[in-house]
Motif scaffolding. Structure first.
Motif, short mmCIF file in Angstrom:
data_model
loop_
_atom_site.label_atom_id
_atom_site.label_comp_id
_atom_site.label_asym_id
_atom_site.label_seq_id
_atom_site.Cartn_x
_atom_site.Cartn_y
_atom_site.Cartn_z
N LYS A 27 -3.12 -5.93 8.27
CA LYS A 27 -2.80 -5.38 7.10
C LYS A 27 -1.58 -5.91 6.20
CE LYS A 27 -6.49 -2.97 7.24
NZ LYS A 27 -7.84 -3.11 6.27
N PHE A 79 -2.07 -2.92 12.71
CA PHE A 79 -1.54 -2.90 11.16
C PHE A 79 -0.86 -4.28 11.03
CE2 PHE A 79 -0.29 0.99 8.96
CZ PHE A 79 -1.07 1.85 9.47
N VAL A 105 5.63 -3.58 13.44
CA VAL A 105 3.85 -2.94 13.13
C VAL A 105 3.00 -3.28 14.49
CG1 VAL A 105 4.04 -3.60 10.67
CG2 VAL A 105 3.41 -5.34 12.58
N LEU A 110 -3.16 -1.42 1.96
CA LEU A 110 -4.03 -0.34 2.36
C LEU A 110 -4.42 0.44 1.17
CD1 LEU A 110 -1.58 1.04 5.05
CD2 LEU A 110 -3.50 -0.34 5.70
N LEU A 127 2.35 -3.43 2.84
CA LEU A 127 0.85 -3.28 3.52
C LEU A 127 -0.21 -2.99 2.47
CD1 LEU A 127 2.13 -0.55 6.28
CD2 LEU A 127 1.62 -3.13 6.90
#
Length: 287
Positions: A67, A64, A60, A91, A89
């Motif tokens: 996250k 990211f 990542v 998101l 993740l």
């Protein structure tokens, strides 16, 4: 300056990579876990002793990393010499109102109408009305009932035989048979001779049968012994010195003087040298 001259020109002009911008997602959550492998040598049965390598990763970027909520490997899921690696993740994805310009629907090769499979089975376009048409004339064969009936072959009439005038009751009349009278006269002496002869024949048959049965038993016992030698079960495999478990037989495939020879070794999987549960060093030639 000398270093810049030795570098590739494309690398100097177009590549500018920030160091340490990708992170191993698994090690973010499991920094101290040991023997975390994702690939094993199945030929050496290394998965049973967890003797492998970790070559499957999830990377990542910096933006990211925050996250990422979890990441782990799953060695308990079988089906390959690799195991899956999962990551989560957090998101919230919002679909766009219009597809982006890089969407495949805007590619030139996808601009045309998509073919339907039904179009491949349509008939050809019909010919124009002013095109020439071919006519097929058929000539009928003249029909003459009189000549046909006259010339037709007549069926053969069945000739009357000699038994045409016989009555039906004649078929059910009983046939005449000749009376045969057989008179057999045997004296007491002749009967005694026949009786003695039958007893002698019976004794001979019993003796022959007993001798035949004895010979058959002897032959069957010999055959049984011969077949038992032919299909003698193999000897059990030796026990390995490290675990006192039955060994497995393998064959040398490497080219050389011993190619094709069979040997016995420990049945356990290959492992680390300090692992007592791994394969021991037992070795013995099969022949």
């Amino acid at each position: 300056d000398d270093q810049e001259e030795n570098l590739d020109g494309w690398e100097c002009e177009h590549v500018s990579i920030k160091s340490h911008q990708f992170h191993d997602a698994f090690r973010i959550f499991h920094r101290e876990r040991e023997h975390a492998f994702t690939c094993w040598n199945t030929k050496m049965n290394c998965r049973s002793t967890n003797y492998g390598t970790r070559i499957d990763y999830i990377f990542v970027s910096d933006n990211f990393k925050e996250k990422l909520s979890s990441c782990d490997i799953h060695p308990d899921i079988l089906g390959s010499d690799h195991c899956p690696v999962s990551g989560r993740l957090d998101l919230n994805l919002e679909p766009a109102l219009k597809p982006p310009p890089s969407c495949t629907k805007f590619y030139p090769e996808f601009q045309g109408r998509q073919l339907n499979i039904k179009d491949m089975f349509k008939t050809a376009v019909a010919a124009k009305n002013n095109s020439t048409t071919t006519t097929v004339t058929t000539q009928k064969r003249p029909h003459n009932s009189l000549s046909t009936a006259k010339d037709a072959p007549q069926p053969n009439k069945k000739q009357k035989g000699a038994n045409s005038g016989a009555k039906i009751t004649a078929f059910f009349a009983p046939k005449k048979t000749q009376d045969v009278n057989i008179n057999i006269e045997c004296s007491v002496k002749e009967n005694q001779i026949l009786k003695n002869t039958n007893e002698e024949l019976l004794m001979v048959e019993k003796t022959t049968i007993s001798e035949t049965v004895a010979s058959v038993k002897k032959v069957s016992e010999g055959n049984k012994e011969a077949w038992s030698k032919l299909f003698k079960p193999p000897k059990p495999n030796p026990l390995c010195s490290g675990h006192q478990e039955e060994c497995v037989k393998r064959r040398v495939t490497k080219k050389g003087a011993n190619q094709g020879r069979e040997f016995f070794c420990c049945a356990r999987g290959e492992g680390r040298a300090d692992d007592p549960q791994a394969r021991c060093n037992f070795f013995k030639w099969a022949k």
